[in-house]
Design an enzyme around this catalytic site. Structure first.
Site, PDB file in Angstrom:
ATOM      1  N   ALA A  74       0.890  -1.231  -0.019  1.00  0.00           N
ATOM      2  CA  ALA A  74      -0.027  -0.169  -0.062  1.00  0.00           C
ATOM      3  C   ALA A  74       0.710   1.330  -0.020  1.00  0.00           C
ATOM      4  O   ALA A  74       0.425   2.373  -0.555  1.00  0.00           O
ATOM      5  CB  ALA A  74      -1.098   0.041   1.247  1.00  0.00           C
ATOM      6  N   GLN A 180      -6.420  -1.233   5.293  1.00  0.00           N
ATOM      7  CA  GLN A 180      -7.038  -1.746   6.597  1.00  0.00           C
ATOM      8  C   GLN A 180      -8.588  -2.266   6.170  1.00  0.00           C
ATOM      9  O   GLN A 180      -9.076  -2.989   7.076  1.00  0.00           O
ATOM     10  CB  GLN A 180      -7.145  -0.842   7.610  1.00  0.00           C
ATOM     11  CG  GLN A 180      -5.806  -0.372   8.218  1.00  0.00           C
ATOM     12  CD  GLN A 180      -5.032  -1.670   8.779  1.00  0.00           C
ATOM     13  OE1 GLN A 180      -5.664  -2.517   9.393  1.00  0.00           O
ATOM     14  NE2 GLN A 180      -3.708  -1.256   9.073  1.00  0.00           N
ATOM     15  N   CYS A 327       3.936   1.463  12.459  1.00  0.00           N
ATOM     16  CA  CYS A 327       5.054   2.307  11.534  1.00  0.00           C
ATOM     17  C   CYS A 327       5.700   3.375  12.312  1.00  0.00           C
ATOM     18  O   CYS A 327       6.797   3.711  12.205  1.00  0.00           O
ATOM     19  CB  CYS A 327       4.332   2.653  10.514  1.00  0.00           C
ATOM     20  SG  CYS A 327       3.400   1.514   9.447  1.00  0.00           S
TER      21      CYS A 327
HETATM   22  N1  PMP Z   1      -1.896   2.335   4.748  1.00  0.00           N
HETATM   23  C1  PMP Z   1      -2.349   1.880   6.147  1.00  0.00           C
HETATM   24  C2  PMP Z   1      -3.563   2.397   6.581  1.00  0.00           C
HETATM   25  C3  PMP Z   1      -1.665   0.895   6.853  1.00  0.00           C
HETATM   26  O1  PMP Z   1      -2.035   0.501   7.765  1.00  0.00           O
HETATM   27  C4  PMP Z   1      -0.552   0.567   6.208  1.00  0.00           C
HETATM   28  C5  PMP Z   1       0.328  -0.500   6.985  1.00  0.00           C
HETATM   29  N2  PMP Z   1       0.755   0.025   8.410  1.00  0.00           N
HETATM   30  C6  PMP Z   1       0.058   1.029   5.100  1.00  0.00           C
HETATM   31  C7  PMP Z   1      -0.709   1.927   4.386  1.00  0.00           C
HETATM   32  C8  PMP Z   1       1.345   0.607   4.299  1.00  0.00           C
HETATM   33  O2  PMP Z   1       1.416  -0.676   4.067  1.00  0.00           O
HETATM   34  P1  PMP Z   1       2.567  -1.560   3.553  1.00  0.00           P
HETATM   35  O3  PMP Z   1       3.495  -1.423   4.757  1.00  0.00           O
HETATM   36  O4  PMP Z   1       2.339  -2.671   3.502  1.00  0.00           O
HETATM   37  O5  PMP Z   1       3.092  -0.853   2.477  1.00  0.00           O
END
Ligand code: PMP
Length: 386
Positions: A74, A180, A327
């Site tokens: 994402a 999500q 994160c």
């Molecule tokens: N958007 C949202 C709302 C998320 O919860 C996350 C994952 N924490 C991400 C983006 C990023 O996803 P990814 O780390 O798999 O690229």
């Protein structure tokens, strides 16, 4: 999972890999090793996994397979949406909600540094975007509006249909980060007025390192690629795709389609049990965000007077949960999401997120409740005595 592993209540950070998904991936670690972009039998075999991924993801969100661009997750899909749109438009204004994930806020910030006007849509105390404010912010110079489908810290669900209609009226692109939401609740991109949608497989029982961007067919000319190279994916995202991960997201999406209603019923039951038991043990507890318009597998609570980080650290061998979003882990700073819904820094640091899903048992919930209540009680006594 081994018996000694902590109870896993961090499903918003990532979900466990579903065993069916794992089984679908394994052949690609063995004899199905071809490059999906090669023009021979092994390549065509691997390319099937890529096509399966597009088909399954498209079906899950009501899109056509040709509208799915496979990405690394994402984060990449969010970057492609914001940076790609800004490259192609003459409009110079971008709107993002105050509680977006950093993978939306950071590219928006990068665009602000390039001279675009980036503004924030405020959210109300329940975490839902202020729909009265949005029409005042959106205008003829707005290129793109980005509002997430479900928040990763408080689980709040946004009124996507209404936002989509406002964007269409203003001729702005509507992007939603649905990392999500996808695989937990049904979503139909066309019926909702979404132009771009980001998702990540590991949030719905698939592997990490793969996701997708839904890019509506009529919107494609308005988005420029951000990764240039061998021209894969019609030039929209260069690079050799990983068939193993494609097989994984295909299996995860296929399973979500048949199982998401059952999963939702399960998590609704677990959430109400968790909340009522926690409230019994901790009468001062408050729910952060909306109690009704939120993901059933997410509960963010404030236990006044408790240092949530200390609580989770003392429980780390027994319980895996999170303060704020994963994160931001490592950086102990009050969550901007909780700040945006009006919590004080003290309330934010007394808050924790419990996330659960397909593999969470009633026993997990009951044990976690006991652990949290006992530890919170002990920490508040230590604090009172200090
Ligand atoms: N958007 C949202 C709302 C998320 O919860 C996350 C994952 N924490 C991400 C983006 C990023 O996803 P990814 O780390 O798999 O690229």
């Amino acid at each position: 999972m081994s018996r000694s592993a902590p109870i896993y209540l961090d499903y918003q950070a990532t979900t466990p890999l579903d065993p069916d998904v794992r089984a679908a991936m394994l052949p690609f670690l063995e004899d199905r090793f071809g490059n999906p972009h090669s023009e021979h039998a092994l390549g065509w075999d691997a390319a099937e996994a890529v096509e399966d991924a597009r088909r399954a993801v498209a079906e899950l969100i009501g899109a056509a397979p040709g509208e799915i661009i496979v990405t690394g997750g994402a984060t990449e899909a969010n970057n492609l949406s914001l940076l790609g749109a800004a490259k192609r438009t003459k409009r110079r204004h971008i709107l993002v909600s105050a509680i977006e994930h950093k993978s939306v806020l950071a590219p928006a910030q990068a665009l602000a540094e390039l001279g675009l006007k980036v503004e924030t849509i405020p959210v109300q105390a329940d975490g839902i975007v202020d729909l009265e404010r949005l029409p005042q912010l959106i205008g003829p110079d707005t290129a793109l509006v980005s509002v997430m489908a479900a928040n990763n810290e408080i689980g709040t669900l946004q009124p996507l249909q209404e936002i989509g209609a406002l964007c269409a009226e203003a001729g702005a692109l509507f992007h939603t980060d649905a990392a999500q939401l996808v695989g937990k609740l049904p979503i139909d991109v066309a019926a909702t007025g979404i132009d771009l949608l980001s998702l990540s497989a590991h949030k719905f029982y698939g592997p990490k390192g793969i996701g997708a961007l839904y890019l509506a067919a009529d919107v494609r000319p308005q988005i420029a690629p951000i990764i240039h190279g061998g021209g894969q994916q019609h030039g929209m995202r260069a690079g050799t795709l990983a068939p193993m991960l494609c097989a994984g997201i295909a299996a995860a999406a296929g399973k979500a389609l048949v199982q998401q209603a059952k999963d939702a019923a399960h998590t609704e039951f677990l959430k109400s049990r968790l909340l009522s038991r926690l409230k019994e043990g901790l009468p001062a507890l408050k729910v952060n965000g909306s109690e009704t318009r939120s993901l059933s597998g997410c509960l963010n609570i404030c236990i006044p007077g408790i240092d949530a980080h200390a609580l989770l650290m003392t429980l780390q061998t027994e319980l895996a949960a999170s303060v704020g979003s994963a994160c931001n882990a490592g950086l102990i700073e009050p969550s901007y999401v909780l700040g945006s819904i009006g919590l004080t820094p003290a309330e934010a640091s007394a808050s924790l997120r419990l996330g659960f899903g397909r593999f969470t048992t009633i026993d997990d919930i009951d044990k976690a409740t006991t652990l949290i209540c006992e530890k919170a009680d002990r920490l508040s006594h230590i604090r009172a005595a200090a």
